[in-house]
Design an enzyme around this catalytic site. Sequence first.
Site, short mmCIF file in Angstrom:
data_model
loop_
_atom_site.label_atom_id
_atom_site.label_comp_id
_atom_site.label_asym_id
_atom_site.label_seq_id
_atom_site.Cartn_x
_atom_site.Cartn_y
_atom_site.Cartn_z
N GLU A 36 132.35 -135.12 30.38
CA GLU A 36 133.08 -134.19 29.32
C GLU A 36 134.49 -134.81 28.70
OE1 GLU A 36 133.37 -130.26 31.27
OE2 GLU A 36 131.17 -129.97 31.48
N GLN A 92 119.07 -135.18 8.48
CA GLN A 92 118.08 -134.14 8.81
C GLN A 92 118.81 -132.81 7.97
OE1 GLN A 92 115.41 -134.24 10.49
NE2 GLN A 92 114.63 -132.11 10.25
N HIS A 124 124.36 -138.13 3.20
CA HIS A 124 122.86 -138.54 2.52
C HIS A 124 122.68 -137.49 1.35
CE1 HIS A 124 119.19 -140.33 2.60
NE2 HIS A 124 118.68 -139.29 2.96
N ASP A 164 115.11 -147.41 -2.13
CA ASP A 164 114.20 -146.38 -2.75
C ASP A 164 114.82 -145.73 -3.76
OD1 ASP A 164 116.26 -144.36 -1.44
OD2 ASP A 164 115.36 -144.86 0.39
N LYS A 187 109.74 -146.94 -1.60
CA LYS A 187 109.56 -147.04 0.07
C LYS A 187 109.10 -145.77 0.61
CE LYS A 187 113.11 -145.54 3.15
NZ LYS A 187 114.47 -145.54 3.49
N ARG A 189 108.39 -143.90 3.98
CA ARG A 189 108.62 -143.95 5.30
C ARG A 189 107.44 -143.47 6.40
NH1 ARG A 189 112.61 -144.58 8.84
NH2 ARG A 189 114.21 -144.88 7.33
N ASP A 213 122.53 -149.58 0.17
CA ASP A 213 122.03 -148.47 0.73
C ASP A 213 123.19 -147.61 1.50
OD1 ASP A 213 120.04 -146.24 1.27
OD2 ASP A 213 119.06 -147.66 2.80
N THR A 218 117.85 -148.03 11.78
CA THR A 218 117.11 -149.06 12.60
C THR A 218 117.43 -150.23 11.95
OG1 THR A 218 114.97 -148.75 11.40
CG2 THR A 218 115.57 -147.15 13.45
N GLY A 219 117.58 -150.47 10.48
CA GLY A 219 117.54 -151.60 9.77
C GLY A 219 116.26 -151.90 9.10
C1 R5P Z 1 117.06 -142.79 3.98
O1 R5P Z 1 116.65 -142.29 2.82
C2 R5P Z 1 118.30 -143.54 3.76
O2 R5P Z 1 119.03 -143.72 2.38
C3 R5P Z 1 118.15 -145.13 4.40
O3 R5P Z 1 117.50 -145.78 3.59
C4 R5P Z 1 117.54 -144.86 5.96
O4 R5P Z 1 118.50 -143.98 6.68
C5 R5P Z 1 117.59 -146.13 6.64
O5 R5P Z 1 117.00 -146.18 7.76
P1 R5P Z 1 116.55 -147.59 8.74
O6 R5P Z 1 117.60 -148.46 8.70
O7 R5P Z 1 116.14 -147.03 9.90
O8 R5P Z 1 115.26 -148.09 7.79
#
Ligand code: R5P
Length: 283
Positions: A36, A92, A124, A164, A187, A189, A213, A218-219
Amino acid sequence: MIIFSSRKSEALAKEVAKGLSAKIGRIETKVFPDGEIYIRLLTSVKGEEVVLINTTQTNDDLIELILTLSAFKENGAKKVTAVVPHLIYQRQDCAFKEGEAISAKVVLEIIDKYADEIITVNAHFMEKGCKEKFEGVEINNLDTFPLLGAHFKGIPDLVIISPDEGSKDYAKAACSVVGCPHDYLVKKRISGETVEMQPKDLDVKGMNVVILDDIIATGETMKKAAEMLKKQGAKKVYLGCVHCIFAKGTDMFKGIEVVCTDSIPNKLSKVSVAPVIVKALKS
Ligand code: R5P
């Protein structure tokens, strides 16, 4: 105005305080053996306008933010501004599937309960045009892509590409200061950890490409985009990103120059978001 900071945002808070010639406030932060967090203000805030710079990369950062904001209110601050450079749970931003919590809305509602003003950086949902309001909560959603773009200014034969369609305005904003062409990839997902890049015929042969971006989580997105553009004949690929989380580390980007902002401080934070925050706090 007194500038306070969370443990993770100290360097950024110093920059902001310098830009505003403001005093820095002190907080005692401790973690109890059970995990905590304990917060105690060491600088009086009674009757003061206070600003807390507190990025939120982890759930603990979020708790630190809320506890500190609540301490400002409890101790009589006149105005409380929460500067949350990276807003946790921002992706989210709607219920993509029936039954899901809208996490971004919940987090903002909690911050809003304790802050008179909320400033964030390229949340975002800015892509959806939410610059001043998101789900009824007032926010000041600052755009740092022109700053990121400026970092790459001067590279010859430059084109800026977003990975994207949702983020194509980011490449456009960066190009507005660089004066170069821009485009975007397509892109899809597949899961939280897997993305597919659809081939798109871009004229990048012999060009230096910057892929921009808002988030590296995660990259995978950046990695796939870089691979695709290299295959299409790009001379050199650079990556630029506002919020670099690097959930899987940075090894996957070996040999590629990655430029991050200090919204989440790390060794690749070469562009500071301080100037846009200072400007917002002055106005
Ligand atoms: C999603 O639309 C965001 O703009 C990024 O492209 C996304 O969060 C990248 O996530 P990651 O690195 O996991 O591919």
